[in-house]
Design an enzyme around this catalytic site. Structure first.
Site, PDB file in Angstrom:
ATOM      1  N   GLY A  47      -8.921  -7.937  13.413  1.00  0.00           N
ATOM      2  CA  GLY A  47      -7.611  -7.343  13.098  1.00  0.00           C
ATOM      3  C   GLY A  47      -7.742  -5.830  13.012  1.00  0.00           C
TER       4      GLY A  47
ATOM      5  CD  GLN B  18      -0.461   0.326   6.649  1.00  0.00           C
ATOM      6  OE1 GLN B  18      -0.263  -0.826   6.235  1.00  0.00           O
ATOM      7  NE2 GLN B  18      -0.036   1.389   6.004  1.00  0.00           N
TER       8      GLN B  18
ATOM      9  NE  ARG C 280      -1.301  -5.654  17.566  1.00  0.00           N
ATOM     10  CZ  ARG C 280      -1.175  -4.426  17.092  1.00  0.00           C
ATOM     11  NH1 ARG C 280      -0.552  -3.503  17.788  1.00  0.00           N
ATOM     12  NH2 ARG C 280      -1.682  -4.098  15.907  1.00  0.00           N
TER      13      ARG C 280
ATOM     14  CE1 TYR D 120       0.033 -11.163   3.853  1.00  0.00           C
ATOM     15  CE2 TYR D 120       1.290 -10.379   1.962  1.00  0.00           C
ATOM     16  CZ  TYR D 120       0.234 -10.224   2.850  1.00  0.00           C
ATOM     17  OH  TYR D 120      -0.598  -9.135   2.746  1.00  0.00           O
TER      18      TYR D 120
ATOM     19  CB  ILE E  32      -2.061   0.141   2.282  1.00  0.00           C
ATOM     20  CG1 ILE E  32      -2.866  -0.797   1.376  1.00  0.00           C
ATOM     21  CG2 ILE E  32      -2.935   1.271   2.798  1.00  0.00           C
ATOM     22  CD1 ILE E  32      -4.056  -1.455   2.033  1.00  0.00           C
TER      23      ILE E  32
HETATM   24  P1  NAD Z   1      -1.434  -5.314  10.320  1.00  0.00           P
HETATM   25  O1  NAD Z   1      -0.352  -6.300  10.593  1.00  0.00           O
HETATM   26  O2  NAD Z   1      -1.168  -3.879  10.517  1.00  0.00           O
HETATM   27  O3  NAD Z   1      -2.729  -5.697  11.182  1.00  0.00           O
HETATM   28  C1  NAD Z   1      -3.150  -7.018  11.361  1.00  0.00           C
HETATM   29  C2  NAD Z   1      -3.843  -7.094  12.692  1.00  0.00           C
HETATM   30  O4  NAD Z   1      -4.237  -8.451  12.907  1.00  0.00           O
HETATM   31  C3  NAD Z   1      -2.933  -6.710  13.868  1.00  0.00           C
HETATM   32  O5  NAD Z   1      -3.499  -5.660  14.622  1.00  0.00           O
HETATM   33  C4  NAD Z   1      -2.805  -7.990  14.684  1.00  0.00           C
HETATM   34  O6  NAD Z   1      -2.744  -7.775  16.091  1.00  0.00           O
HETATM   35  C5  NAD Z   1      -4.062  -8.734  14.283  1.00  0.00           C
HETATM   36  N1  NAD Z   1      -3.942 -10.177  14.478  1.00  0.00           N
HETATM   37  C6  NAD Z   1      -2.880 -10.964  14.245  1.00  0.00           C
HETATM   38  N2  NAD Z   1      -3.150 -12.225  14.597  1.00  0.00           N
HETATM   39  C7  NAD Z   1      -4.426 -12.231  15.043  1.00  0.00           C
HETATM   40  C8  NAD Z   1      -5.272 -13.230  15.537  1.00  0.00           C
HETATM   41  N3  NAD Z   1      -4.867 -14.505  15.682  1.00  0.00           N
HETATM   42  N4  NAD Z   1      -6.533 -12.904  15.892  1.00  0.00           N
HETATM   43  C9  NAD Z   1      -6.968 -11.618  15.776  1.00  0.00           C
HETATM   44  N5  NAD Z   1      -6.189 -10.625  15.334  1.00  0.00           N
HETATM   45  C10 NAD Z   1      -4.939 -10.932  14.974  1.00  0.00           C
HETATM   46  O7  NAD Z   1      -1.958  -5.604   8.844  1.00  0.00           O
HETATM   47  P2  NAD Z   1      -2.710  -4.599   7.853  1.00  0.00           P
HETATM   48  O8  NAD Z   1      -1.675  -3.927   7.052  1.00  0.00           O
HETATM   49  O9  NAD Z   1      -3.720  -3.821   8.563  1.00  0.00           O
HETATM   50  O10 NAD Z   1      -3.384  -5.658   6.881  1.00  0.00           O
HETATM   51  C11 NAD Z   1      -4.715  -6.091   7.045  1.00  0.00           C
HETATM   52  C12 NAD Z   1      -4.994  -7.115   5.955  1.00  0.00           C
HETATM   53  O11 NAD Z   1      -4.776  -6.530   4.681  1.00  0.00           O
HETATM   54  C13 NAD Z   1      -4.101  -8.350   6.032  1.00  0.00           C
HETATM   55  O12 NAD Z   1      -4.863  -9.485   5.685  1.00  0.00           O
HETATM   56  C14 NAD Z   1      -3.072  -8.090   4.969  1.00  0.00           C
HETATM   57  O13 NAD Z   1      -2.571  -9.285   4.425  1.00  0.00           O
HETATM   58  C15 NAD Z   1      -3.842  -7.309   3.939  1.00  0.00           C
HETATM   59  N6  NAD Z   1      -2.982  -6.466   3.114  1.00  0.00           N
HETATM   60  C16 NAD Z   1      -2.361  -5.369   3.645  1.00  0.00           C
HETATM   61  C17 NAD Z   1      -1.544  -4.585   2.846  1.00  0.00           C
HETATM   62  C18 NAD Z   1      -0.841  -3.379   3.375  1.00  0.00           C
HETATM   63  O14 NAD Z   1      -0.025  -2.782   2.659  1.00  0.00           O
HETATM   64  N7  NAD Z   1      -1.111  -2.945   4.607  1.00  0.00           N
HETATM   65  C19 NAD Z   1      -1.358  -4.930   1.492  1.00  0.00           C
HETATM   66  C20 NAD Z   1      -1.967  -6.091   1.001  1.00  0.00           C
HETATM   67  C21 NAD Z   1      -2.810  -6.828   1.811  1.00  0.00           C
HETATM   68  C1  AKB Z   2       3.391  -6.551   2.531  1.00  0.00           C
HETATM   69  O1  AKB Z   2       4.346  -5.866   2.107  1.00  0.00           O
HETATM   70  O2  AKB Z   2       3.490  -7.677   3.023  1.00  0.00           O
HETATM   71  C2  AKB Z   2       2.005  -5.975   2.359  1.00  0.00           C
HETATM   72  C3  AKB Z   2       1.412  -6.450   1.086  1.00  0.00           C
HETATM   73  C4  AKB Z   2       1.715  -5.763  -0.171  1.00  0.00           C
HETATM   74  O3  AKB Z   2       0.707  -7.415   1.093  1.00  0.00           O
HETATM   75  N1  AKB Z   2       2.091  -4.547   2.438  1.00  0.00           N
END
Ligand code: NAD
Ligand code: AKB
Length: 316
Positions: free
Chosen positions: A10, A14, A38, A140, A170
């Protein structure tokens, strides 16, 4: 330089895109293998196109690069997940099982990100404790609660060294968010830096826990590098940076962009936000691995606007 070979699943997302660069600085460029379903839109050496649901492909990539650690970031986030709950469950759960089984077999250290989405309306809203009730309202959140517990199970039963953080929303200037409820807090800075107004899909007084990208990345690597005996929580650690509402972030932006205008049109994401905590007690992360956030709202706003204004100025 440490002798680790790290797979990021992944990595185009972000967090993954920023984490890849930071880990490359710390562990050496060739020791970090970014992967994603992707393909990136820029030249990306060592990148592997990988669907985490494809177990055979996952094993192949791990063997090819002799991987010793995995950061499993691939997931479907809160807002996107509500639009297709069964798909979100499939990616979030079966992706995790594939990675947990692999880490068990190959004895790899594993990072699994959880979220404040594990909490629901029954949890204390302010300063939500580590062991609050977990009754999420989104698919989720349900997948993250289950995921955390499966991580603990694999640790206790099979000795898998899996570590996890419940990230707040984040915010960073380097990358765009991928379909969450907290995405507004990134979008608002882009609008302000471009000199545009912003319409928030979260209501004006809804406060949510957030963290700046630099702090989130630092926490992640700090946890992964902590001695195993210091990790007393194998579900997932509460983590906190700051808390604010859309009105408060708009005010902090107005200290730099005086005529910045915001309007409010809450949609289904407001209901999700209402079910989440307003602020988080992350004292266990402080006690176990010395976690302390460095960015508050004014410091983050300053840094976000500085970088985004530079970017949009060079784009014209
Ligand atoms: P994002 O959606 O920006 O990135 C996720 C990536 O996973 C994408 O690039 C997507 O193409 C890839 N993906 C989706 N399905 C896939 C698959 N089957 N195989 C391989 N890749 C695949 O998410 P993010 O914000 O970077 O979050 C990363 C992790 O952190 C996630 O587990 C999310 O739940 C967790 N998280 C994020 C936040 C936040 O605010 N960004 C907050 C809490 C938790
Ligand atoms: C979302 O809003 O889904 C994420 C998270 C807090 O897990 N940024």
């Amino acid at each position: 330089m440490k002798k680790e070979k790290i797979l990021i699943i992944g990595a185009n997302g972000q967090i993954g895109s920023v984490l890849t660069n930071q880990l490359r600085d710390q562990y050496g460029y060739d020791n970090i293998i970014p992967s994603d379903i992707r393909v990136p839109d820029h030249d990306a050496p060592l990148f592997e196109r990988l669907d985490v649901l494809d177990k055979a492909q996952l094993h192949e990539v791990v063997k090819k690069h002799t991987i010793t650690q995995i950061y499993h970031l691939a997931a479907i986030l809160s807002a996107k997940g509500e639009l297709n709950p069964k798909w979100a469950w499939d990616v979030n759960m079966n992706g995790l099982f594939n990675v947990l089984d692999l880490a068990k077999e190959k004895k790899q250290k594993l990072f699994f990100p959880s979220s404040i989405a594990v909490f629901g309306p029954e949890a204390q809203k302010e300063n939500t404790p580590q062991y609050a009730p977990l009754t999420p309202t989104t698919v989720y959140g349900i997948s993250k609660v289950a995921g955390e517990n499966w991580c603990q199970y694999y640790h206790k039963k099979y000795g898998v060294d899996v570590r996890s953080i419940r990230y707040p929303g984040i915010i960073g200037h380097e990358s765009l968010p991928g379909g969450g409820t907290t995405d507004y807090a990134v979008e608002i800075y882009h609008a302000a830096a471009k000199g545009e107004a912003y319409t928030s899909f979260i209501d004006k007084d809804t406060r949510l826990p957030m963290i700046y990208m630099a702090d989130a990345i630092r926490a992640t690597i700090q946890l992964m590098e902590a001695p195993s005996e210091d990790i007393s929580i194998r579900t997932s650690y509460n983590l906190s940076g700051m808390s604010f509402s859309p009105i408060e972030i708009a005010q902090s932006i107005r200290a730099h962009v005086h005529d910045f205008k915001v309007t409010f049109e809450p949609d289904f994401r407001e209901e999700i936000a209402q079910s989440w905590p307003s602020s988080i007690d992350d004292s266990r992360a402080g006690e176990d691995w010395n976690w302390k956030a460095e960015f508050d709202l004014p410091k983050m706003t300053n840094d976000m606007l500085k970088h985004l204004k530079e970017r949009y100025m060079t784009a014209v």
